[in-house]
Design an enzyme around this catalytic site. Structure first.
Site, PDB file in Angstrom:
ATOM      1  N   TYR A  87       9.749  -4.791   6.517  1.00  0.00           N
ATOM      2  CA  TYR A  87       8.598  -4.060   5.951  1.00  0.00           C
ATOM      3  C   TYR A  87       8.691  -4.007   4.430  1.00  0.00           C
ATOM      4  O   TYR A  87       7.706  -4.249   3.726  1.00  0.00           O
ATOM      5  CB  TYR A  87       8.589  -2.660   6.559  1.00  0.00           C
TER       6      TYR A  87
ATOM      7  N   ASP B 228      -7.668 -10.909  13.823  1.00  0.00           N
ATOM      8  CA  ASP B 228      -6.231 -10.727  13.587  1.00  0.00           C
ATOM      9  C   ASP B 228      -5.956 -11.321  12.206  1.00  0.00           C
ATOM     10  O   ASP B 228      -6.031 -12.540  12.018  1.00  0.00           O
ATOM     11  CB  ASP B 228      -5.449 -11.468  14.676  1.00  0.00           C
ATOM     12  N   VAL B 229      -5.650 -10.464  11.241  1.00  0.00           N
ATOM     13  CA  VAL B 229      -5.534 -10.953   9.861  1.00  0.00           C
ATOM     14  C   VAL B 229      -4.246 -11.744   9.596  1.00  0.00           C
ATOM     15  O   VAL B 229      -4.045 -12.236   8.488  1.00  0.00           O
ATOM     16  CB  VAL B 229      -5.686  -9.814   8.823  1.00  0.00           C
TER      17      VAL B 229
ATOM     18  N   SER C  49       3.493  -0.132  -0.639  1.00  0.00           N
ATOM     19  CA  SER C  49       4.162   1.104  -0.202  1.00  0.00           C
ATOM     20  C   SER C  49       5.219   1.472  -1.226  1.00  0.00           C
ATOM     21  O   SER C  49       5.776   0.601  -1.904  1.00  0.00           O
ATOM     22  CB  SER C  49       4.851   0.883   1.141  1.00  0.00           C
TER      23      SER C  49
ATOM     24  N   GLY D  85      -8.024  -3.612   9.077  1.00  0.00           N
ATOM     25  CA  GLY D  85      -7.337  -2.544   9.825  1.00  0.00           C
ATOM     26  C   GLY D  85      -7.982  -1.192   9.584  1.00  0.00           C
ATOM     27  O   GLY D  85      -7.304  -0.206   9.298  1.00  0.00           O
ATOM     28  N   ALA D  86      -9.328  -1.148   9.736  1.00  0.00           N
ATOM     29  CA  ALA D  86     -10.078   0.032   9.268  1.00  0.00           C
ATOM     30  C   ALA D  86     -10.477   0.992  10.392  1.00  0.00           C
ATOM     31  O   ALA D  86     -11.281   1.887  10.166  1.00  0.00           O
ATOM     32  CB  ALA D  86     -11.316  -0.421   8.504  1.00  0.00           C
ATOM     33  N   SER D  87      -9.924   0.819  11.590  1.00  0.00           N
ATOM     34  CA  SER D  87     -10.399   1.689  12.672  1.00  0.00           C
ATOM     35  C   SER D  87      -9.649   3.017  12.735  1.00  0.00           C
ATOM     36  O   SER D  87     -10.072   3.926  13.429  1.00  0.00           O
ATOM     37  CB  SER D  87     -10.324   0.961  14.015  1.00  0.00           C
ATOM     38  N   ARG D  88      -8.555   3.141  11.989  1.00  0.00           N
ATOM     39  CA  ARG D  88      -7.828   4.430  12.003  1.00  0.00           C
ATOM     40  C   ARG D  88      -7.019   4.585  10.711  1.00  0.00           C
ATOM     41  O   ARG D  88      -6.928   3.648   9.904  1.00  0.00           O
ATOM     42  CB  ARG D  88      -6.907   4.529  13.220  1.00  0.00           C
TER      43      ARG D  88
ATOM     44  N   SER E  71       7.891  -7.261   2.888  1.00  0.00           N
ATOM     45  CA  SER E  71       6.440  -7.522   2.902  1.00  0.00           C
ATOM     46  C   SER E  71       5.738  -6.723   1.812  1.00  0.00           C
ATOM     47  O   SER E  71       4.848  -7.233   1.128  1.00  0.00           O
ATOM     48  CB  SER E  71       5.839  -7.205   4.278  1.00  0.00           C
ATOM     49  N   LYS E  72       6.135  -5.468   1.619  1.00  0.00           N
ATOM     50  CA  LYS E  72       5.435  -4.610   0.658  1.00  0.00           C
ATOM     51  C   LYS E  72       5.828  -4.944  -0.787  1.00  0.00           C
ATOM     52  O   LYS E  72       5.003  -4.806  -1.702  1.00  0.00           O
ATOM     53  CB  LYS E  72       5.706  -3.130   0.975  1.00  0.00           C
TER      54      LYS E  72
HETATM   55  P1  NAD Z   1      -1.900   2.753  11.071  1.00  0.00           P
HETATM   56  O1  NAD Z   1      -0.905   2.158  11.991  1.00  0.00           O
HETATM   57  O2  NAD Z   1      -2.584   4.008  11.463  1.00  0.00           O
HETATM   58  O3  NAD Z   1      -3.033   1.687  10.702  1.00  0.00           O
HETATM   59  C1  NAD Z   1      -2.781   0.311  10.557  1.00  0.00           C
HETATM   60  C2  NAD Z   1      -4.039  -0.425  10.959  1.00  0.00           C
HETATM   61  O4  NAD Z   1      -3.824  -1.837  10.799  1.00  0.00           O
HETATM   62  C3  NAD Z   1      -4.410  -0.202  12.440  1.00  0.00           C
HETATM   63  O5  NAD Z   1      -5.791   0.053  12.559  1.00  0.00           O
HETATM   64  C4  NAD Z   1      -4.042  -1.522  13.088  1.00  0.00           C
HETATM   65  O6  NAD Z   1      -4.811  -1.838  14.243  1.00  0.00           O
HETATM   66  C5  NAD Z   1      -4.348  -2.504  11.949  1.00  0.00           C
HETATM   67  N1  NAD Z   1      -3.695  -3.786  12.158  1.00  0.00           N
HETATM   68  C6  NAD Z   1      -2.389  -4.020  12.461  1.00  0.00           C
HETATM   69  N2  NAD Z   1      -2.193  -5.343  12.628  1.00  0.00           N
HETATM   70  C7  NAD Z   1      -3.392  -5.951  12.411  1.00  0.00           C
HETATM   71  C8  NAD Z   1      -3.822  -7.294  12.447  1.00  0.00           C
HETATM   72  N3  NAD Z   1      -2.977  -8.304  12.735  1.00  0.00           N
HETATM   73  N4  NAD Z   1      -5.128  -7.568  12.179  1.00  0.00           N
HETATM   74  C9  NAD Z   1      -5.998  -6.573  11.883  1.00  0.00           C
HETATM   75  N5  NAD Z   1      -5.648  -5.269  11.845  1.00  0.00           N
HETATM   76  C10 NAD Z   1      -4.353  -4.975  12.107  1.00  0.00           C
HETATM   77  O7  NAD Z   1      -1.125   2.957   9.703  1.00  0.00           O
HETATM   78  P2  NAD Z   1      -1.574   3.531   8.273  1.00  0.00           P
HETATM   79  O8  NAD Z   1      -0.571   4.541   7.904  1.00  0.00           O
HETATM   80  O9  NAD Z   1      -3.017   3.871   8.251  1.00  0.00           O
HETATM   81  O10 NAD Z   1      -1.291   2.238   7.380  1.00  0.00           O
HETATM   82  C11 NAD Z   1      -2.269   1.539   6.638  1.00  0.00           C
HETATM   83  C12 NAD Z   1      -1.569   0.738   5.556  1.00  0.00           C
HETATM   84  O11 NAD Z   1      -0.892   1.642   4.674  1.00  0.00           O
HETATM   85  C13 NAD Z   1      -0.497  -0.209   6.084  1.00  0.00           C
HETATM   86  O12 NAD Z   1      -0.510  -1.409   5.335  1.00  0.00           O
HETATM   87  C14 NAD Z   1       0.790   0.548   5.832  1.00  0.00           C
HETATM   88  O13 NAD Z   1       1.898  -0.306   5.724  1.00  0.00           O
HETATM   89  C15 NAD Z   1       0.451   1.236   4.532  1.00  0.00           C
HETATM   90  N6  NAD Z   1       1.278   2.404   4.207  1.00  0.00           N
HETATM   91  C16 NAD Z   1       1.297   3.505   5.012  1.00  0.00           C
HETATM   92  C17 NAD Z   1       2.088   4.590   4.657  1.00  0.00           C
HETATM   93  C18 NAD Z   1       2.160   5.837   5.493  1.00  0.00           C
HETATM   94  O14 NAD Z   1       2.985   6.731   5.165  1.00  0.00           O
HETATM   95  N7  NAD Z   1       1.349   6.000   6.532  1.00  0.00           N
HETATM   96  C19 NAD Z   1       2.848   4.543   3.494  1.00  0.00           C
HETATM   97  C20 NAD Z   1       2.803   3.399   2.695  1.00  0.00           C
HETATM   98  C21 NAD Z   1       2.012   2.344   3.057  1.00  0.00           C
END
Ligand code: NAD
Length: 247
Positions: free
Chosen positions: A155, A63-64, A142, A12-15, A158-159
């Site tokens: 969620y 798709d992971v 998280s 999930g590294a594109s954003r 899962s975490k």
């Molecule tokens: P985000 O939605 O910007 O990024 C999530 C990425 O995961 C996206 O690029 C998405 O395309 C990818 N993804 C989703 N389903 C997928 C799949 N089946 N296969 C491959 N890629 C998939 O969110 P983020 O905030 O960058 O979150 C990244 C991680 O950090 C997540 O695990 C999220 O739960 C965790 N997190 C985020 C926060 C926060 O405040 N943003 C806090 C705690 C934990």
């Protein structure tokens, strides 16, 4: 340069946080596999940004939540780079709702994407890591995985599951020099949190001693530490990156 001659695979590294982790891996000298779920464009932009730094990088779709696609992702990474030294299980989704309104498919989708994926990806990389003498697995949990959160039973399960699995796998693979840790971000500015109401943001801010939300780069810093020799005596741990929330 903490990661020279290493290969890092970030899901999930594109954003968001995954993108920041991929870029920071590259800055520290690692070659990077940028995994994406469906849209190639943003992942390719991350690859180009890495290549502009002189870093080797490739974008790979998978798709992971799918066992076959996880195996194929690891195999294609090995075919391209010959090894995977660092796996970051970052991909994640939310499908929030109060218990009585949460649909079973929303529960399953979140568990499969956030928790089962880390199991499948870990299973796929452990053997190649053993062959190359060791490795690092970093799972993105998280703060709510430790605290709970109304409206996020799926969620949070899962975490919290990610934390339990991190500790169990860490015990299993420690003799093989594979170190497994988790990071637990607090409130990080990303697409995932962009839609939260102002009132919710203000309430959360009041619980953060450092006085601001985190950036994806803040999480990436902890992941680099856990990927590097600086943490060679650290396994089965959860590093909180949350500005001091819930100390
Ligand atoms: P985000 O939605 O910007 O990024 C999530 C990425 O995961 C996206 O690029 C998405 O395309 C990818 N993804 C989703 N389903 C997928 C799949 N089946 N296969 C491959 N890629 C998939 O969110 P983020 O905030 O960058 O979150 C990244 C991680 O950090 C997540 O695990 C999220 O739960 C965790 N997190 C985020 C926060 C926060 O405040 N943003 C806090 C705690 C934990």
């Amino acid at each position: 340069m903490l990661l020279q001659n290493k290969v890092a695979l970030v899901t999930g590294a594109s954003r968001g946080i995954g993108r920041a982790i991929a870029l920071e891996m590259g800055r520290h000298g690692a070659s990077v596999v940028v995994n994406y779920a469906s849209s190639q464009g943003p992942a390719q932009e991350v690859v180009e940004e890495l290549q502009q730094m002189g870093v080797k990088a490739i974008a790979l779709q998978a798709d992971v939540a799918s066992s076959e696609e996880c195996s194929a992702l690891v195999q294609k990474s090995l075919d391209h780079f010959g090894q995977v030294d660092i796996l970051v299980n970052n991909a994640g989704i939310t499908r929030d709702g109060l218990l009585m309104r949460m649909k079973e498919e929303d529960f399953d989708a979140v568990i499969n994407t956030n928790l089962k994926s880390a199991f499948l990806m870990s299973k796929a990389v452990v053997r190649p890591m053993m062959k190359s003498g060791g490795g690092r697995i970093i799972n993105v949990s998280s703060v709510v995985g430790q605290m709970g959160n109304a409206g996020q039973a799926n969620y949070v399960a899962s975490k919290a599951g990610v934390i339990g699995m991190t500790k169990s796998i860490a015990r299993e693979v420690a003799p093989k020099n594979i170190l497994v840790n988790a990071v637990a971000p607090g409130f990080i500015e990303s697409d995932m949190t962009a839609g939260l109401k102002d009132s919710v943001r203000q309430t959360m801010l009041s619980h953060i001693p450092l006085g601001s939300f985190g950036s994806p780069e803040d999480v990436a810093g902890a992941v680099i530490y856990l990927s590097s020799e600086l943490s060679k005596y650290v396994t089965g741990q959860v590093v909180a990156v949350n500005g001091g929330m819930y100390m």
